[in-house]
Design a protein around this motif. Sequence first.
Motif, PDB file in Angstrom:
ATOM      1  N   ARG A  15       0.833  -1.221   0.000  1.00  0.00           N
ATOM      2  CA  ARG A  15       0.000   0.000   0.000  1.00  0.00           C
ATOM      3  C   ARG A  15       0.859   1.260   0.000  1.00  0.00           C
ATOM      4  O   ARG A  15       0.571   2.210  -0.705  1.00  0.00           O
ATOM      5  CB  ARG A  15      -0.931  -0.013   1.213  1.00  0.00           C
ATOM      6  CG  ARG A  15      -1.858   1.206   1.276  1.00  0.00           C
ATOM      7  CD  ARG A  15      -2.890   1.084   2.378  1.00  0.00           C
ATOM      8  NE  ARG A  15      -3.623   2.298   2.615  1.00  0.00           N
ATOM      9  CZ  ARG A  15      -4.951   2.454   2.398  1.00  0.00           C
ATOM     10  NH1 ARG A  15      -5.655   1.464   1.916  1.00  0.00           N
ATOM     11  NH2 ARG A  15      -5.552   3.600   2.674  1.00  0.00           N
ATOM     12  N   ARG A  16       1.906   1.260   0.817  1.00  0.00           N
ATOM     13  CA  ARG A  16       2.757   2.445   0.917  1.00  0.00           C
ATOM     14  C   ARG A  16       4.212   2.088   0.643  1.00  0.00           C
ATOM     15  O   ARG A  16       4.693   1.048   1.117  1.00  0.00           O
ATOM     16  CB  ARG A  16       2.639   3.071   2.309  1.00  0.00           C
ATOM     17  CG  ARG A  16       1.296   3.750   2.531  1.00  0.00           C
ATOM     18  CD  ARG A  16       1.267   4.576   3.803  1.00  0.00           C
ATOM     19  NE  ARG A  16       1.229   3.783   5.002  1.00  0.00           N
ATOM     20  CZ  ARG A  16       0.109   3.284   5.546  1.00  0.00           C
ATOM     21  NH1 ARG A  16      -1.067   3.492   4.982  1.00  0.00           N
ATOM     22  NH2 ARG A  16       0.156   2.585   6.655  1.00  0.00           N
ATOM     23  N   GLU A  64       7.160   7.064   7.476  1.00  0.00           N
ATOM     24  CA  GLU A  64       5.978   6.194   7.481  1.00  0.00           C
ATOM     25  C   GLU A  64       5.229   6.305   8.818  1.00  0.00           C
ATOM     26  O   GLU A  64       4.007   6.482   8.853  1.00  0.00           O
ATOM     27  CB  GLU A  64       6.418   4.747   7.201  1.00  0.00           C
ATOM     28  CG  GLU A  64       5.475   3.650   7.638  1.00  0.00           C
ATOM     29  CD  GLU A  64       4.144   3.618   6.894  1.00  0.00           C
ATOM     30  OE1 GLU A  64       4.061   4.211   5.799  1.00  0.00           O
ATOM     31  OE2 GLU A  64       3.196   2.999   7.418  1.00  0.00           O
ATOM     32  N   GLU A  73      -4.396   5.667   8.588  1.00  0.00           N
ATOM     33  CA  GLU A  73      -5.223   4.944   7.617  1.00  0.00           C
ATOM     34  C   GLU A  73      -6.526   4.451   8.257  1.00  0.00           C
ATOM     35  O   GLU A  73      -7.596   4.577   7.666  1.00  0.00           O
ATOM     36  CB  GLU A  73      -4.440   3.741   7.067  1.00  0.00           C
ATOM     37  CG  GLU A  73      -5.266   2.942   6.078  1.00  0.00           C
ATOM     38  CD  GLU A  73      -4.675   1.580   5.731  1.00  0.00           C
ATOM     39  OE1 GLU A  73      -3.445   1.415   5.878  1.00  0.00           O
ATOM     40  OE2 GLU A  73      -5.437   0.692   5.309  1.00  0.00           O
ATOM     41  N   ALA A  90      -4.620   8.439   2.224  1.00  0.00           N
ATOM     42  CA  ALA A  90      -3.607   8.598   1.179  1.00  0.00           C
ATOM     43  C   ALA A  90      -3.669   9.994   0.560  1.00  0.00           C
ATOM     44  O   ALA A  90      -2.631  10.605   0.260  1.00  0.00           O
ATOM     45  CB  ALA A  90      -3.787   7.527   0.101  1.00  0.00           C
ATOM     46  N   LYS A  93      -2.020  12.216   3.283  1.00  0.00           N
ATOM     47  CA  LYS A  93      -0.556  12.038   3.333  1.00  0.00           C
ATOM     48  C   LYS A  93       0.105  12.706   2.131  1.00  0.00           C
ATOM     49  O   LYS A  93       1.165  13.330   2.249  1.00  0.00           O
ATOM     50  CB  LYS A  93      -0.216  10.545   3.367  1.00  0.00           C
ATOM     51  CG  LYS A  93      -0.540   9.879   4.704  1.00  0.00           C
ATOM     52  CD  LYS A  93      -0.325   8.372   4.654  1.00  0.00           C
ATOM     53  CE  LYS A  93      -0.436   7.730   6.027  1.00  0.00           C
ATOM     54  NZ  LYS A  93      -1.640   6.910   6.208  1.00  0.00           N
ATOM     55  N   GLU A 122       4.351   6.457  -2.644  1.00  0.00           N
ATOM     56  CA  GLU A 122       3.082   5.765  -2.910  1.00  0.00           C
ATOM     57  C   GLU A 122       2.331   5.607  -1.597  1.00  0.00           C
ATOM     58  O   GLU A 122       2.890   5.108  -0.613  1.00  0.00           O
ATOM     59  CB  GLU A 122       3.377   4.396  -3.528  1.00  0.00           C
ATOM     60  CG  GLU A 122       2.158   3.549  -3.808  1.00  0.00           C
ATOM     61  CD  GLU A 122       1.206   4.195  -4.796  1.00  0.00           C
ATOM     62  OE1 GLU A 122       0.259   4.847  -4.337  1.00  0.00           O
ATOM     63  OE2 GLU A 122       1.436   4.056  -6.020  1.00  0.00           O
ATOM     64  N   PHE A 123       1.066   6.041  -1.583  1.00  0.00           N
ATOM     65  CA  PHE A 123       0.249   5.919  -0.372  1.00  0.00           C
ATOM     66  C   PHE A 123      -0.993   5.054  -0.588  1.00  0.00           C
ATOM     67  O   PHE A 123      -1.773   4.850   0.336  1.00  0.00           O
ATOM     68  CB  PHE A 123      -0.141   7.308   0.140  1.00  0.00           C
ATOM     69  CG  PHE A 123       1.047   8.186   0.417  1.00  0.00           C
ATOM     70  CD1 PHE A 123       1.975   7.811   1.390  1.00  0.00           C
ATOM     71  CD2 PHE A 123       1.286   9.347  -0.312  1.00  0.00           C
ATOM     72  CE1 PHE A 123       3.102   8.590   1.641  1.00  0.00           C
ATOM     73  CE2 PHE A 123       2.410  10.134  -0.067  1.00  0.00           C
ATOM     74  CZ  PHE A 123       3.316   9.750   0.904  1.00  0.00           C
ATOM     75  N   ASP A 124      -1.185   4.586  -1.811  1.00  0.00           N
ATOM     76  CA  ASP A 124      -2.333   3.710  -2.111  1.00  0.00           C
ATOM     77  C   ASP A 124      -1.955   2.845  -3.311  1.00  0.00           C
ATOM     78  O   ASP A 124      -2.480   3.026  -4.425  1.00  0.00           O
ATOM     79  CB  ASP A 124      -3.581   4.565  -2.398  1.00  0.00           C
ATOM     80  CG  ASP A 124      -4.816   3.713  -2.623  1.00  0.00           C
ATOM     81  OD1 ASP A 124      -4.921   2.636  -2.000  1.00  0.00           O
ATOM     82  OD2 ASP A 124      -5.682   4.137  -3.415  1.00  0.00           O
TER      83      ASP A 124
END
Lengths: 138, 138, 138
Positions: A15-16, A64, A73, A90, A93, A122-124
């Motif tokens: 995911r991240r 993170e 989340e 996301a 962030k 990347e957050f999603d």
Amino acid sequence: MKSYRKELWFNSPTRRSFINITPEVNACLKESGIKEGFVLVNAMHITASVFINDDESGLHNDMEVWLERLAPEKPHNQYRHNTYEDNADAHLKRSVMGREVVVAITNGELDFGPWEQIFYGEFDGKRKKRVLVKIIGE
Amino acid sequence: MKSYRKELWFNSPTRRSFINITPEVNACLKESGIKEGFVLVNAMHITASVFINDDESGLHNDMEVWLERLAPEKPHNQYRHNTYEDNADAHLKRSVMGREVVVAITNGELDFGPWEQIFYGEFDGKRKKRVLVKIIGE
Amino acid sequence: MKSYRKELWFNSPTRRSFINITPEVNACLKESGIKEGFVLVNAMHITASVFINDDESGLHNDMEVWLERLAPEKPHNQYRHNTYEDNADAHLKRSVMGREVVVAITNGELDFGPWEQIFYGEFDGKRKKRVLVKIIGE
């Protein structure tokens, strides 16, 4: 004035994640042949970032943890955006870390200080997403 | 297309400080002779920021307190980055405040609203550090 | 190199709001006739933002709640900036969301991913305020 455009594609298995894309941006710059100007590097998706920081795994872990503290989340239902989606965090962030960077080009090189590296944040993830590299100059 | 480049050097006597660099950026613009274009002003270090806000000491105090609340310096051992270093908080504060600004140039002037001023934000000072001013245009 | 400049004016009836300005920026781009280059869109005031995110009302509500948590408006006297003013929180919220975006122009269009939309983020409204659109390219 010359211009150059390229899309970089990513598919993060988690995911991240933070991915150092400096080599890819450098390759674009060489391909463009542009010696003086600006390069814009931006996430084309609104749940991802492009930012400049240190390529140090301890710091990435700190980021993170810190981003999860600022914009957790879970629980997913704390966000109104999460009716059909689960990625409101996301979007938040990415707001902290930024969409884009603009970097000077001097003598055909990224005009960087000693530790500057470009990251895709990347957050999603777990799907294909893109970054745009656009260069203008001469 | 014309281009111009200059480095501005700083050595903050304190760990954290906000320095108004608008006069220095203006001097660069005059020296460049560029009348229409963009100026990029960016920290060349990853524990410092360049941002635009108000030149008001009360606000700067509020920012210091607020950034310490969002990303506290101490205890140093709360961050994995701080094994050989003690500046993880500076990397995070810089992420909030941003690395760079891009300002329009119109008729040979910084194209600013009434209160916009450019600041160098130092989050890990007591040593020499640099800001890059790069201008492209005509 | 061609350049283009326009100011967009806003007068939000509420203290805080998010306004989708993508149509206005697109109209500027068409008027400019520029096919390849960069567009800079920035708040000209230091208590407002320009940012790119999703045009989804649930998310905008989440952002409002989240920014109030990170930088609460009240009590006003928690901030030193608020001696003659009451908008310190607006300066901080704008720091999170950013002053500006730079967007690539390709083939005369904003070079956007699938969901990117440009927003004016007002954090201290109820008065006339401006956004600058500056385009350079060919």
